[in-house]
Design an enzyme around this catalytic site. Structure first.
Site, PDB file in Angstrom:
ATOM      1  N   CYS A 120       0.862  -1.211   0.020  1.00 22.94           N
ATOM      2  CA  CYS A 120       0.043  -0.225   0.099  1.00 22.94           C
ATOM      3  C   CYS A 120       0.835   1.310   0.021  1.00 22.94           C
ATOM      4  O   CYS A 120       1.638   1.568  -0.989  1.00 22.94           O
ATOM      5  CB  CYS A 120      -1.050  -0.087   1.156  1.00 22.94           C
ATOM      6  SG  CYS A 120      -2.559   0.888   0.854  1.00 22.94           S
TER       7      CYS A 120
ATOM      8  N   HIS B 115      -3.401  -5.281   1.939  1.00 24.14           N
ATOM      9  CA  HIS B 115      -2.857  -5.208   3.262  1.00 24.14           C
ATOM     10  C   HIS B 115      -2.611  -6.942   3.680  1.00 24.14           C
ATOM     11  O   HIS B 115      -3.579  -7.484   4.524  1.00 24.14           O
ATOM     12  CB  HIS B 115      -3.723  -4.646   4.486  1.00 24.14           C
ATOM     13  CG  HIS B 115      -3.246  -3.028   4.170  1.00 24.14           C
ATOM     14  ND1 HIS B 115      -2.442  -2.480   5.083  1.00 24.14           N
ATOM     15  CD2 HIS B 115      -4.071  -2.247   3.429  1.00 24.14           C
ATOM     16  CE1 HIS B 115      -2.606  -1.226   4.821  1.00 24.14           C
ATOM     17  NE2 HIS B 115      -3.270  -1.112   3.702  1.00 24.14           N
TER      18      HIS B 115
ATOM     19  N   GLU C  58      -0.916  -8.292   5.665  1.00 27.81           N
ATOM     20  CA  GLU C  58      -0.867  -8.603   7.215  1.00 27.81           C
ATOM     21  C   GLU C  58      -2.094  -8.795   8.219  1.00 27.81           C
ATOM     22  O   GLU C  58      -1.858  -8.865   9.143  1.00 27.81           O
ATOM     23  CB  GLU C  58       0.259  -7.473   7.959  1.00 27.81           C
ATOM     24  CG  GLU C  58      -0.634  -6.029   8.056  1.00 27.81           C
ATOM     25  CD  GLU C  58      -0.695  -5.281   6.900  1.00 27.81           C
ATOM     26  OE1 GLU C  58      -0.777  -5.740   5.648  1.00 27.81           O
ATOM     27  OE2 GLU C  58      -1.161  -4.016   7.172  1.00 27.81           O
TER      28      GLU C  58
HETATM   29  N1  GLN Z   1      -3.959   6.288   0.931  1.00 28.21           N
HETATM   30  C1  GLN Z   1      -2.778   6.199   1.459  1.00 28.21           C
HETATM   31  C2  GLN Z   1      -1.669   6.924   0.905  1.00 28.21           C
HETATM   32  O1  GLN Z   1      -2.116   7.562  -0.037  1.00 28.21           O
HETATM   33  C3  GLN Z   1      -2.203   4.657   1.447  1.00 28.21           C
HETATM   34  C4  GLN Z   1      -3.209   3.869   2.444  1.00 28.21           C
HETATM   35  C5  GLN Z   1      -2.566   2.773   2.995  1.00 28.21           C
HETATM   36  O2  GLN Z   1      -1.423   2.600   2.887  1.00 28.21           O
HETATM   37  N2  GLN Z   1      -3.599   1.824   3.717  1.00 28.21           N
HETATM   38  O3  GLN Z   1      -0.679   6.918   1.042  1.00 28.21           O
END
Ligand code: GLN
Length: 193
Positions: A86, A171, A173
């Protein structure tokens, strides 16, 4: 527990911000030793690294404050295995640290859809589809020829590989399915030999 043939690998988890604790627990379930990474010297001697989710703008500010940006890029270039999730994927893209030949679209699934789950078949991952939790997730908007797409949602890449880096929008995890962490620990164990 140690991995077959090698010493127990030591995996770093970037711990400036975001969901690092759950990654540490997943890595320990997979037999790794874990070190939280907050300053450049924490990268010394690591066999692999996890870049957790969180908020990419906050992470970038933390890298600037701690002088971590260039050492992280060097770590990726060293060929040691990395799992980026992410925001951890976003910070590696062309517009940020430039360690991956791709561009992420932040919050790409729309601001209304803050969170959703999907079942993903990841190329190279044995077993059933992986339940993937997306939280204000990015997708890969553009990528170069060195990027292999492992999975996509509605045609948008959400799991990719470049060399020893696996980067995912979701995610892993949070679900108790440790297959991506296990793959990282196995690859890091080969490094540790
Ligand atoms: N929306 C976040 C970003 O732009 C990322 C979200 C996440 O890591 N769950 O950095």
């Amino acid at each position: 527990m140690s991995t077959a043939g090698g010493r127990t690998p030591l995996i770093g988890v970037l711990a400036l911000q975001g969901g690092f604790a759950a990654h540490g627990r997943a890595l320990e379930r997979c037999g790794a030793r874990v070190r939280e990474v907050r300053v450049p010297t924490d990268l010394d001697g690591l066999d692999g690294l996890v870049l957790p989710g969180g908020e990419s703008t906050t992470l970038m500010l933390g890298f600037a404050r701690e002088g971590l940006g260039e050492p992280l890029v060097e770590f990726v270039r060293s060929g040691r295995p990395v799992l980026a999730t992410c925001a951890g994927m976003i910070v590696l893209d062309r517009e940020r640290l430039g360690a991956l030949d791709l561009r992420c679209e932040r919050n790409a699934f729309g601001r209304q859809v803050h969170s959703f789950e999907d079942e993903l078949d990841l190329d190279g991952l044995d077993g059933p589809p992986m339940r993937a939790v997306f939280i204000r997730a990015p997708w890969v908007a553009e990528h170069g020829p060195g990027i292999t797409v492992l999975a996509a949602v509605d045609g948008h890449p959400v799991a990719v590989r470049q060399g020893a880096v696996t980067a995912v929008s979701f995610h892993p995890e949070l679900t108790g399915d440790d297959r991506l962490h296990a793959a990282l620990v196995t690859a890091a164990g080969t490094q540790a030999d």
